[in-house]
Motif scaffolding. Structure first.
Motif, mmCIF file in Angstrom:
data_model
loop_
_atom_site.group_PDB
_atom_site.id
_atom_site.type_symbol
_atom_site.label_atom_id
_atom_site.label_comp_id
_atom_site.label_asym_id
_atom_site.label_seq_id
_atom_site.Cartn_x
_atom_site.Cartn_y
_atom_site.Cartn_z
ATOM 1 N N ASP A 61 -5.211 6.965 0.373
ATOM 2 C CA ASP A 61 -3.679 6.825 0.030
ATOM 3 C C ASP A 61 -3.258 7.866 -1.416
ATOM 4 O OD1 ASP A 61 -2.800 5.791 2.085
ATOM 5 O OD2 ASP A 61 -2.581 3.717 1.168
ATOM 6 N N TRP A 97 0.820 -1.184 0.015
ATOM 7 C CA TRP A 97 0.036 -0.020 -0.039
ATOM 8 C C TRP A 97 1.065 1.423 0.085
ATOM 9 C CZ3 TRP A 97 -4.650 -0.905 3.958
ATOM 10 C CH2 TRP A 97 -5.575 -1.870 3.355
ATOM 11 N N ALA A 98 0.176 2.276 -0.535
ATOM 12 C CA ALA A 98 1.088 3.417 -0.779
ATOM 13 C C ALA A 98 1.571 4.258 0.544
ATOM 14 C CB ALA A 98 0.318 4.743 -1.635
ATOM 15 N N SER A 99 0.791 4.025 1.725
ATOM 16 C CA SER A 99 1.350 4.499 2.995
ATOM 17 C C SER A 99 2.703 3.759 3.429
ATOM 18 C CB SER A 99 0.165 4.475 3.771
ATOM 19 O OG SER A 99 -0.797 5.544 3.774
ATOM 20 N N CYS A 159 -9.303 2.800 2.104
ATOM 21 C CA CYS A 159 -7.849 3.078 2.257
ATOM 22 C C CYS A 159 -7.191 3.482 0.856
ATOM 23 C CB CYS A 159 -7.066 1.636 2.950
ATOM 24 S SG CYS A 159 -7.677 1.330 4.714
ATOM 25 N N ARG A 165 -3.686 11.386 -0.326
ATOM 26 C CA ARG A 165 -2.509 11.907 0.078
ATOM 27 C C ARG A 165 -1.256 11.927 -0.491
ATOM 28 N NH1 ARG A 165 -3.849 9.404 6.130
ATOM 29 N NH2 ARG A 165 -3.218 7.623 5.173
ATOM 30 N N VAL A 166 -1.011 10.775 -1.328
ATOM 31 C CA VAL A 166 0.218 10.570 -1.685
ATOM 32 C C VAL A 166 0.420 11.148 -3.085
ATOM 33 C CG1 VAL A 166 1.942 8.887 -2.707
ATOM 34 C CG2 VAL A 166 0.787 8.420 -0.441
#
Lengths: 339, 339
Positions: free
Chosen positions: B261, A288-290, B257, B264-265
């Motif tokens: 993401d 996941w990107a986070s 989720c 934010r990303v």
DNA sequence: GCAGCCGTTGCACATTTGTGCAAAGCCAAA
DNA sequence: TTTGGCTTTGCACAAATGTGCAACGGCTGC
């Protein structure tokens, strides 16, 4: 003439035979591959079976053949990303080779592995796959003496008898150390759990040994069960001190996610600039990107394929017992500095 | 005297009887609750059974009673957080009431639900729980006519016959809208998937209707299957335009989720300052520090408890069939602005 | 000591299916 | 028509277990 009330219980071959006007043997042969039935009776039988809603009783069939078609999967924590993926992969393949999976969940009491193995025997399962937990040796022997396959995954004990499928945790852990060492990290922490599973212990030990060879010592933190919460807590403990580590090897991706979140949310740290992190398992969340977690991929498909090969009676060259060890390949993402 | 070679196959009650010097009936009665056996023979039998490694054959036992003790769980995507948790909860409770779970994974081909239901019948399962997928009505009727329980989870079709357990998706979706509306959001997006599951559709519809009553229109995005990737992609599509939404109702936490993401990303947005997000399911990751997602909790334990009540023959007051609907309570975290 | 009663035990039959064996049916060839 | 061969079919037995019924043994009370 048997009772023909449709509303209460299962239809037997006898009832189908009577409706079709043939003998029960004819019904049996219709549903047995390779048996000799004429096309006309086969048709009559199939039609009668359809109208009555007949389905062959596999329990009775298993009384005669030794092959029940049932494979027991014994494991705990099946709600965990890694275990649920393993379960998914195995059940899918089992169905492809005409087996059916019986899942026994051993979360909860500790002696439930005993009970699970007994269930395995009660239902004459064709094989037992132990995904986690430590079964008593005596029961394992009973299983094997009864002609069952016993397949242990990631258990380094129980050497003889059962078939063992393992992952080369030690090699991966050594590689993890060198990844971090090459990135310039020198104050490295190991984040583990209190579970004490053979896999986790092997990863800890090998990492520690590799560090020792490089002249470094590591601190191992075990803040709870193998999950996000324990990783978060470990982060809180390790990073609040004066000499923060500059890298962490988390023996599980879930621990790694918790650890990273603690570092970023509680301490505002930047990964990988201030802190490199390596995980293990390559669960979905690692991508996941986070997180973009650098980790090691569990060879889930290879393990599942190997189980299939062990159990598929139609396989031209079935795999033979003993020990098999698969490699966990590194997955480079963004939590370790390049170069 | 029967053959007593220990190395090949299962031990039968006959062999135990011969070793213990009693009749086979005595062995059977020893392992049957409430049967009349003297203490001395019971002891002899148990000892002989122990040395031979005897275990009662539940398949043969099930031939006589109608109760096989097997419960089939049919579902797809069992590697998903929500489904694996449901599976965990159900299997655990089934074991507590002396049932064993047979898991049939219907990921993959579409007609495998048919095959799964047939397996259910072949193994004379006591009950069938359909966790996802749409089984053909004809087979459901065969199951019910054969005396099986059929329990459908989150299926609004198939009204009569089977027992239905549902979640009040509509009420939760309406509540989700009001949470966002009260937070001042006016340009609200709905992030869904192409799966078209009854649950997801119900959430979409109810949310849209609630918005309509408040004089707002919403755009629904379905960027792929129900997962993180589709949520991420939806975020990319929705947020790159000129008039960005100021809130999103994601019909699943996984979608949420991914969506967060992406926000934010890819776009550097701040949640909840610039963008409020509400999810559904309350999977474990929703509570992780990186997300702190406001969502609705699936009543997994209630569902599992209800299934148990339906199937437990020892229950003093077993639940009766029909429809049951549980509420999904909101879980306030930090992705919706307070007040 | 004997009758009666109760707990225990074994026989035989039930559950559903697969299959070896022999009989029967069918077709063709002589 | 008869014979040979092949396919199909039914009977009967096998698999492992639970249980009703009758018999048996022991104990107690008179």
């Amino acid at each position: 003439m048997s009772e023909l009330k449709p509303g209460r219980s299962f239809v037997s071959a006898q009832q189908v035979a009577e409706l079709a006007g043939v003998s029960r043997s004819a019904v049996s042969r219709t549903f047995t591959d390779g048996a000799s039935v004429s096309e006309t009776t086969r048709k009559k039988v199939l039609e009668a079976a359809e109208t009555l809603g007949y389905h062959v009783n596999h329990l009775a069939r298993s009384l005669i053949h030794e092959d029940s078609g049932i494979v027991c999967l014994i494991g705990a924590d099946i709600n965990t990303p890694y275990h649920s993926r393993l379960l998914d992969a195995i059940t899918r393949r089992l169905q492809a080779i005409n087996r059916v999976a019986m899942v026994i969940n051993t979360s909860g009491d500790s002696d439930s592995v005993d009970a699970a193995l007994r269930q395995t025997l009660n239902y004459r399962a064709n094989a037992t796959v132990v995904l986690s937990g430590t079964p008593p040796a005596s029961l394992i022997n009973t299983c094997i003496n009864s002609g069952q396959h016993v397949i242990l995954i990631n258990r380094d004990d129980h050497l003889d008898g059962p078939e063992n499928i393992t992952v080369d945790n030690a090699a991966a852990a050594r590689e993890a150390f060198h990844m971090l060492h090459r990135a310039g990290c020198r104050r490295i922490a190991v984040v583990s759990s209190q579970a004490g599973t053979p896999s986790l212990v092997a990863r800890e030990r090998a990492f520690e040994a590799a560090a020792g060879e490089a002249g470094l010592s590591v601190t191992i933190t075990r803040a709870g069960p193998t999950g996000y919460g324990a990783g978060f807590e470990a982060g809180r403990l390790l990073l609040s001190g004066s000499d923060r580590p500059d890298a962490a090897f988390c023996v599980t991706d879930l621990l790694a996610c918790g650890f990273m979140d603690a570092a970023r949310v509680e301490f505002g740290m930047n990964v990988p600039a201030e802190l490199c992190v390596v995980g293990f398992d390559d669960i979905e969340q690692a991508g996941w990107a986070s997180y973009q977690l650098t980790t090691f991929r569990q060879p889930i498909d290879q393990v599942a394929d190997h189980i299939t090969k062990l159990l598929d009676s139609d396989d031209p060259e079935p795999a033979q017992g003993g020990r098999v060890c698969f490699h966990a390949d590194p997955v480079w993402r963004k939590t370790v500095r390049p170069k």
